[in-house]
Design a protein around this motif. Structure first.
Motif, PDB file in Angstrom:
ATOM      1  N   THR A 333       0.810  -1.219   0.000  1.00 15.08           N
ATOM      2  CA  THR A 333       0.000   0.000   0.000  1.00 15.08           C
ATOM      3  C   THR A 333       0.846   1.273   0.000  1.00 15.08           C
ATOM      4  O   THR A 333       0.297   2.385   0.001  1.00 15.08           O
ATOM      5  CB  THR A 333      -0.923   0.026   1.234  1.00 15.08           C
ATOM      6  OG1 THR A 333      -0.116   0.075   2.425  1.00 15.08           O
ATOM      7  CG2 THR A 333      -1.809  -1.210   1.285  1.00 15.08           C
ATOM      8  N   ARG A 336       1.105   6.061  -1.738  1.00 16.78           N
ATOM      9  CA  ARG A 336       0.017   7.015  -1.856  1.00 16.78           C
ATOM     10  C   ARG A 336       0.501   8.409  -1.423  1.00 16.78           C
ATOM     11  O   ARG A 336       1.343   8.537  -0.544  1.00 16.78           O
ATOM     12  CB  ARG A 336      -1.158   6.598  -0.973  1.00 16.78           C
ATOM     13  CG  ARG A 336      -1.739   5.237  -1.296  1.00 16.78           C
ATOM     14  CD  ARG A 336      -2.738   4.834  -0.231  1.00 16.78           C
ATOM     15  NE  ARG A 336      -3.178   3.461  -0.388  1.00 16.78           N
ATOM     16  CZ  ARG A 336      -3.784   2.757   0.572  1.00 16.78           C
ATOM     17  NH1 ARG A 336      -4.017   3.334   1.759  1.00 16.78           N
ATOM     18  NH2 ARG A 336      -4.151   1.524   0.362  1.00 16.78           N
ATOM     19  N   LYS A 338      -0.761  12.784  -0.838  1.00 15.85           N
ATOM     20  CA  LYS A 338      -1.782  13.806  -0.701  1.00 15.85           C
ATOM     21  C   LYS A 338      -1.239  15.114  -1.269  1.00 15.85           C
ATOM     22  O   LYS A 338      -0.165  15.553  -0.846  1.00 15.85           O
ATOM     23  CB  LYS A 338      -2.170  13.997   0.758  1.00 15.85           C
ATOM     24  CG  LYS A 338      -3.048  12.892   1.321  1.00 15.85           C
ATOM     25  CD  LYS A 338      -3.489  13.215   2.749  1.00 15.85           C
ATOM     26  CE  LYS A 338      -4.426  12.149   3.285  1.00 15.85           C
ATOM     27  NZ  LYS A 338      -4.863  12.468   4.676  1.00 15.85           N
ATOM     28  N   SER A 356       3.410   6.909   3.519  1.00 16.74           N
ATOM     29  CA  SER A 356       3.646   6.816   2.076  1.00 16.74           C
ATOM     30  C   SER A 356       4.922   6.047   1.776  1.00 16.74           C
ATOM     31  O   SER A 356       5.017   5.335   0.770  1.00 16.74           O
ATOM     32  CB  SER A 356       3.737   8.222   1.469  1.00 16.74           C
ATOM     33  OG  SER A 356       2.535   8.930   1.617  1.00 16.74           O
TER      34      SER A 356
END
Length: 552
Positions: A333, A336, A338, A356
């Motif tokens: 995961t 990612r 923002k 992240s």
């Protein structure tokens, strides 16, 4: 009638034996230990109130009065008197990070091809990982392991508490005040003379600086070791508690020629379970060395367990009892962002549940261990070994079995996660994590393919270019955070067929947990026959009772 009397007597004997057996089993289901237990006495003789014969004040040594500007300069001064120390240390696992009793070509250990499911592997990530190496300058594979001046004597022996290595400094402290972005802490250059003149026997702070923070943070890896052990009470650890025995690490992790007793991958930490009474030179690394194999005086049934059950299994009911430990790490995961930027989110316990850079995490407190047969050796996968990605991959596993005389049922932390693997070669992959932008480092570029290609290239291992993520497990033996005796497990925690702690262990019969139709049928048949015999005998006595003779 004599025949009936003999039968009745036999029934009485049988019932009496059953009654005694019931009392014996009942006594086994108590956890209160006798204060005069022989193991307790032996442990106190071996470890309590140790007198340390300090014969030197290093602040008075002329050679330590000179002005130092670096760690290697201090080490050279140390070696002026302790001439053999570095050559001894070079042979230890703390220096090589390899199993010392396996051919070096196999590269078994965190300094080689062995992998884990935390930050996976050292190769290509040296400057970050080696901040906990007892040496100076291991920044890549060119590090000279034969250079004695590269040994960091201070990290284990300085006693000011001010000496700190920089988290990304390849084992070096900073040369000027520096703030580390990840934790916001400021690191100061050492006062070299002050720390050099303070040296002494290692304390738990020396050991805990690295071992409590393995994996990149407090309590991340082991679960039974974290900063709560710096100043614990005896409710947390009866050996290390400041209101109890107040042991430092080296009381049990005894040392010979800088070899510190402890787990070394496939090599057992101890190959003998002798007590100090049998051999006063034996290592204290096992419980038996101080407590013997018969530690319970009033409860002999408990002593029957010591050849099959490790002391830790009953006396460490939970780990991570103060601070949480990481139980799940999912690399799949990661990445990612923002607003185009990496971020981190904190969850329960105030710990990061997403990063992240590293993916998703699960933290837990008061965790029940999992139990396995363990003979002291652990098998570890390397990045060269083939895996089956259709199954959960055991990155390492304890070795042992019910038939192995050296094996005991032992408690473990099992850390689970997902990590990258090569879809074609069926091997676990080494990512290049730490580095500058455009270097292939994942934490800088966030490109898995480049990161894996760079890591495997530096490891000189093949990479097909095709990768995915596989679920894995990694185990740590649980040996610290020994609870007070009143908190030890009761017998029915294991000897039950309802949520037994040992439900996952097979291959042997355990009373209370397992059922045997033959034994159960035979036992109930004997009990029923005995009961029927007693009833029949009673009726026969009633109906055949002779009338009293009248007196003439």
């Amino acid at each position: 009638m004599k025949l009936f009397k003999y039968r009745f007597f036999a029934c009485k004997v049988f019932v009496f034996i059953v009654f005694l057996s019931f009392l014996h089993v009942s006594a086994a289901f108590t956890t209160v230990l006798d204060e005069t237990a022989p193991g307790l006495t032996m442990a106190r003789q071996a470890t309590h109130s140790a007198k340390l014969w300090i014969t030197s004040d290093h602040s008075k040594h002329e050679i330590l009065q000179q002005e130092f500007t670096s760690g290697p300069e201090v080490t050279k001064a140390c070696l002026y008197c302790h001439s053999e120390a570095a050559s001894q240390f070079h042979k230890t696992i703390h220096w090589t990070w390899l199993d010392p009793n396996v051919d070096k070509k196999e590269m078994i250990g965190k300094g080689g091809y062995s992998v884990n499911n935390f930050c996976i592997n050292l190769i290509s990530n040296e400057p970050r990982c080696t901040s906990c190496h007892a040496g100076y300058g291991w920044k890549d594979q060119t590090f000279d392991f034969t250079d004695q001046s590269k040994v960091d004597c201070l990290v284990c022996h300085e006693q000011t508490g001010t000496y700190k290595k920089f988290p990304t400094g390849a084992g070096n402290p900073v040369t000027e005040p520096t703030v580390f972005k990840e934790n916001g802490k400021e690191y100061l250059p050492p006062e070299w003379n002050k720390v050099a003149q303070s040296v002494g026997r290692p304390t738990r702070k020396n050991c805990g600086t690295c071992h409590f923070s393995g994996g990149g943070g407090d309590g991340v890896k082991h679960g039974d070791m974290d900063s709560s052990l710096m100043k614990p009470n005896k409710a947390l650890d009866v050996h290390m508690g400041e209101d109890g025995q107040n042991f430092d690490c080296v009381r049990c992790h005894t040392t010979v020629l800088h070899n510190i007793a402890g787990r070394t991958y496939s090599t057992p930490a101890a190959t003998s379970r002798k007590s100090l009474i049998e051999d006063d030179l034996t290592s204290k690394i096992t419980c038996e060395s101080c407590h013997s194999s018969s530690p319970h005086k009033s409860h002999s049934k408990m002593n029957d367990h010591t050849d099959k059950v490790a002391c830790q299994s009953c006396h460490i009911p939970e780990y991570a009892r103060v601070n949480p430990t990481k139980m799940w790490w999912d690399w799949s995961t990661a990445g990612r962002k923002k607003d185009g930027k990496p971020y981190e989110e904190k969850g329960e316990h105030g710990k990061a549940e997403y990063s992240s850079k590293k993916g998703s995490f699960v933290w837990e407190k008061n965790v029940k261990p999992e139990y396995f047969w363990y003979n002291g050796s652990i098998y570890s996968l390397t990045a060269r070994d083939t895996i089956d990605p259709s199954k959960i991959v055991q990155v390492n596993r304890p070795l042992g079995s019910p038939d192995d005389v050296n094996s005991r049922i032992s408690p473990f932390k099992v850390h689970k996660g997902k990590q990258p693997y090569d879809k074609e070669n069926k091997t676990l992959l080494i990512p290049h994590l730490f580095g500058k932008k455009e270097s292939g480092a994942y934490w800088a570029d966030f490109d898995w393919k480049k990161s894996l290609a760079s890591g495997m290239e530096k490891a000189a291992l093949p990479f097909s270019g095709e990768f995915d993520f596989v679920e894995t497990t990694y185990v740590f033996p649980t040996t610290h955070m020994v609870a007070p005796r009143e908190n030890a497990l009761s017998c029915n925690e294991c000897h039950t067929n309802n949520n037994s702690r040992l439900a996952n262990l097979g291959g042997f019969y355990m009373p209370g947990r397992d059922k045997s139709n033959l034994v159960n049928t035979g036992g109930w048949t004997l009990a029923a026959l005995s009961f029927i015999g007693v009833i029949l005998h009673g009726f026969i006595r009633i109906f055949t009772k002779s009338k009293p003779k009248k007196e003439k």
